[in-house]
Motif scaffolding. Structure first.
Motif, PDB file in Angstrom:
ATOM      1  N   ARG A  15       2.560-106.838-101.156  1.00  0.00           N
ATOM      2  CA  ARG A  15       2.080-105.619-101.801  1.00  0.00           C
ATOM      3  C   ARG A  15       0.897-105.079-100.995  1.00  0.00           C
ATOM      4  O   ARG A  15      -0.041-105.823-100.695  1.00  0.00           O
ATOM      5  N   TYR A  56       2.806-105.709-114.597  1.00  0.00           N
ATOM      6  CA  TYR A  56       1.913-104.548-114.583  1.00  0.00           C
ATOM      7  C   TYR A  56       2.001-103.749-113.291  1.00  0.00           C
ATOM      8  O   TYR A  56       1.790-102.561-113.286  1.00  0.00           O
ATOM      9  N   ARG A  57       2.216-104.466-112.188  1.00  0.00           N
ATOM     10  CA  ARG A  57       2.199-103.779-110.898  1.00  0.00           C
ATOM     11  C   ARG A  57       3.544-103.922-110.227  1.00  0.00           C
ATOM     12  O   ARG A  57       4.246-104.901-110.432  1.00  0.00           O
ATOM     13  N   LEU A  86      -6.102-110.942-119.367  1.00  0.00           N
ATOM     14  CA  LEU A  86      -6.435-110.154-118.187  1.00  0.00           C
ATOM     15  C   LEU A  86      -7.820-110.517-117.669  1.00  0.00           C
ATOM     16  O   LEU A  86      -8.620-111.127-118.368  1.00  0.00           O
ATOM     17  N   GLU A  91     -11.853-103.980-125.074  1.00  0.00           N
ATOM     18  CA  GLU A  91     -12.862-103.642-126.076  1.00  0.00           C
ATOM     19  C   GLU A  91     -12.188-102.989-127.269  1.00  0.00           C
ATOM     20  O   GLU A  91     -11.335-102.135-127.122  1.00  0.00           O
ATOM     21  N   PHE A 104      -2.430-107.862-133.455  1.00  0.00           N
ATOM     22  CA  PHE A 104      -1.618-108.345-132.328  1.00  0.00           C
ATOM     23  C   PHE A 104      -0.571-109.354-132.807  1.00  0.00           C
ATOM     24  O   PHE A 104       0.540-109.377-132.278  1.00  0.00           O
TER      25      PHE A 104
ATOM     26  N   ARG B  84     -10.982 -98.773-120.944  1.00  0.00           N
ATOM     27  CA  ARG B  84     -11.424-100.031-121.550  1.00  0.00           C
ATOM     28  C   ARG B  84     -10.354-101.108-121.554  1.00  0.00           C
ATOM     29  O   ARG B  84     -10.576-102.194-122.065  1.00  0.00           O
ATOM     30  N   LYS B  88      -3.668-101.236-121.465  1.00  0.00           N
ATOM     31  CA  LYS B  88      -3.067-102.252-120.616  1.00  0.00           C
ATOM     32  C   LYS B  88      -2.726-103.496-121.446  1.00  0.00           C
ATOM     33  O   LYS B  88      -1.678-104.106-121.282  1.00  0.00           O
ATOM     34  N   ARG B  89      -3.647-103.823-122.320  1.00  0.00           N
ATOM     35  CA  ARG B  89      -3.465-104.991-123.170  1.00  0.00           C
ATOM     36  C   ARG B  89      -2.254-104.809-124.102  1.00  0.00           C
ATOM     37  O   ARG B  89      -1.444-105.714-124.269  1.00  0.00           O
ATOM     38  N   ARG B  91       0.263-102.917-123.552  1.00  0.00           N
ATOM     39  CA  ARG B  91       1.448-102.878-122.705  1.00  0.00           C
ATOM     40  C   ARG B  91       1.929-104.291-122.383  1.00  0.00           C
ATOM     41  O   ARG B  91       3.097-104.489-122.078  1.00  0.00           O
ATOM     42  N   ASP B 260      -4.654 -98.791-112.666  1.00  0.00           N
ATOM     43  CA  ASP B 260      -4.152 -99.446-111.455  1.00  0.00           C
ATOM     44  C   ASP B 260      -3.036 -98.620-110.839  1.00  0.00           C
ATOM     45  O   ASP B 260      -2.379 -97.857-111.506  1.00  0.00           O
ATOM     46  N   ARG B 261      -2.829 -98.856-109.575  1.00  0.00           N
ATOM     47  CA  ARG B 261      -1.685 -98.225-108.926  1.00  0.00           C
ATOM     48  C   ARG B 261      -0.520 -99.198-108.899  1.00  0.00           C
ATOM     49  O   ARG B 261      -0.680-100.382-109.019  1.00  0.00           O
TER      50      ARG B 261
END
Lengths: 284, 261
Positions: A15, A56-57, A86, A91, A104, B84, B88-89, B91, B260-261
């Motif tokens: 990457r 994620y990426r 992560l 937050e 959650f 924040r 992402k969390r 997801r 992020d990318r």
């Protein structure tokens, strides 16, 4: 790629971000039930690697299987089997710890009792507190609670103890050992050697986007077989040191020569830190 | 868990969070009320015999309020959540992505209803706003509001991917909202605006929300004063509906869960 018995299987992962190559051909395997630490300095490619595994990426090249699926295309059923902590702390402002964990828990099909999870990460006394008022260490515990509330088969921890005091780190390690003992597969990244040594069955050292070595902590860098260093102080010649594979014989020889105690005697093997610095220094 | 349960769970969490943040509650609820207080106090003469200025402004204020809670609030709040790591969390969990949007829709719907009610109540109590008598007008009020707030919400979610940072969001979003308010006839009678401005405004939803709501609060004779000489309710529905479709498509195509990318 044969992935039997493997929770994570990675081959040739690459990457780049623009001109900068972050991950440059990583191969990595994590067996089911194993704890593997991805150890490396900042910027070595730890987070990029882990976040590709978490879905994620995107990746530029390479084969990746996580719990038998390709993270780039896997869906909700796959995510339900993962736990993700992560690198950055989330937050939740004015919500309480119990509310966030409870919420959650509701997103997972086989969640644990939220109150139990809160107690397990050591936040039992803070359940009613608003997350905004938690200390850094407590926020991190909340992150872990959210990572484990869905009973993951595979747990990712990205630099979980950065910023912890020594006491908090020890407690955290106990928590991770408990999860590993219960059969959770864990892949954690860290730049703390002692953390890798304390938690991992195997350590994968990563530097400049490549895996330098994968081994049990005691075997890393040929440490188990490395020569011992015997050092002493000769009254006439001053400090002396010699590398040897038979330190006991050398010490006996010296003891005979000096007629008893050897002045300033030490026998040492390269520490994990020495080995690690040599390994990342060689490629960085 | 079925879709309705999940939407409600998300919505309840969003509402809890909103209600605990006192600044946003006060600002969101009080802003349209303060505006109507100011405008109705300044323009205290009649537009026509028996028709006060308030009767005109209230439609613009309701529309502005809907745009504030739908478009402005989301376009500012979502970049903060993105920065924040909240998005992402989420997801990383098995939660389907649409559930996040559904939670925002519940949040916006509840606040929009509460804030509109408060605004109308103040206008009736202090400035003699006359509520429509015909059920048809109430029906118009309902569908224009729902369609308008839906379009604004979807556009707000879509627009939230534009600002590069949470700090930049307010700076990017506020002027857009303000310009739309001036050009859509919220503060000034729409027909007094230069024609080119009217035409630019006609591209965006706010102008049509205001126009649809004027049909509710002004006497039917005022329809002749509109640019087209009628309330054009069919076109109002069409334009707002189109914005819903465009907004939804943008949401689905461009939404970013992290920086992020």
């Amino acid at each position: 790629m044969n992935t039997d018995g493997l929770a994570v299987a990675v081959r040739g992962l690459r990457r780049s971000y623009g001109d900068r190559v972050a991950v440059d051909g990583v191969d990595l395997q994590v067996r089911t039930g194993e704890v593997v630490a991805l150890l490396g300095p900042n910027g070595a490619g730890k987070t990029t690697t882990v976040e590709i595994l978490e879905g994620y990426r995107r990746r530029d090249a390479g084969q990746v299987r996580v719990l038998g699926a390709d993270p780039a295309t896997a869906g909700a059923a796959w995510r339900a089997r993962l736990g993700i902590v992560l690198q950055s702390t989330g937050e939740f402002d004015d919500l309480t710890v119990a509310e966030v964990v409870g919420h959650f828990a509701g997103l997972y099909p086989r969640a644990q009792d939220p109150a139990e999870v809160v107690a397990r990460v050591g936040l039992a006394d803070s359940g009613r507190r608003r997350t905004r008022t938690l200390s850094g260490g407590q926020k991190r515990r909340l992150d872990v609670a959210l990572g484990i509330v869905g009973r993951p088969e595979l747990l990712f921890l990205d630099e979980p103890t950065t910023g912890f005091d020594p006491q908090a780190r020890r407690e955290f390690w106990e928590l991770i050992r408990g999860l590993a003992g219960a059969g959770t597969t864990i892949l954690l990244t860290t730049h703390y050697l002692d953390e890798a040594e304390a938690l991992a069955d195997r350590v994968a050292v990563i530097a400049a986007g490549r895996i330098v070595e994968v081994a049990a902590p005691a075997d890393l860098g040929g440490r188990r077989d490395a020569p011992a260093v015997v050092a002493w102080r000769d009254p006439a010649e001053g400090a002396r040191r010699r590398e040897t594979h038979t330190p006991a014989a050398l010490v006996a020889e010296l003891a005979a020569a000096y007629g008893g105690e050897v002045p300033g005697l030490t026998v040492s093997r390269p520490s994990l830190e020495d080995t690690y610095l040599r390994m990342i220094g060689a490629t960085a | 868990m079925n879709a309705l349960d999940l939407s409600w769970r998300r919505g309840r969490l969003e509402l809890t969070q909103f209600l605990r943040s006192r600044e946003s509650v006060v600002f969101t609820m009080a802003f349209p009320v303060i505006m109507i207080l100011i405008f109705s106090s300044i323009f205290d003469w009649d537009l026509a015999p028996g028709v006060t200025f308030t009767q005109y402004f209230v439609s613009g204020m309701i529309a502005t309020g809907l745009m504030t809670v739908g478009f402005q609030a989301l376009a500012i709040q979502i970049p903060i959540e993105r920065e924040r790591g909240v998005l992402k969390r989420l997801r990383g969990t098995p939660m389907p992505p649409w559930a996040y949007f559904a939670g925002k829709v519940v949040l916006v719907a509840v606040i929009a209803a509460a804030e509109t009610l408060l605004l109308v109540a103040v206008a009736v109590l202090f400035f003699g706003l006359r509520l429509p008598a015909a059920p048809g007008h109430w029906w118009t009020l309902a569908w224009v509001s729902v369609l308008g707030v839906t379009a604004c919400t979807l556009c707000g979610i879509a627009f939230s991917s534009v600002p590069r940072s949470a700090r930049g969001a307010t700076a990017v979003v506020t002027p857009v909202a303000l310009v739309l308010q001036f050009t859509s006839g919220v503060f000034v009678e729409f027909t007094r605006l230069p024609e080119w401005m009217q035409q630019v405004a006609a591209v965006f939803p706010l102008k049509w929300m205001c126009q649809g709501l004027r049909a509710v609060f002004l006497p039917d004779s005022f329809a002749a004063l509109e640019p087209a000489g009628s309330w054009e309710l069919g076109r109002v529905a069409l334009v707002l509906g189109a914005w819903c479709v465009v907004g939804l498509a943008l949401c689905l195509r461009t939404f970013r869960w992290s920086l992020d990318r």
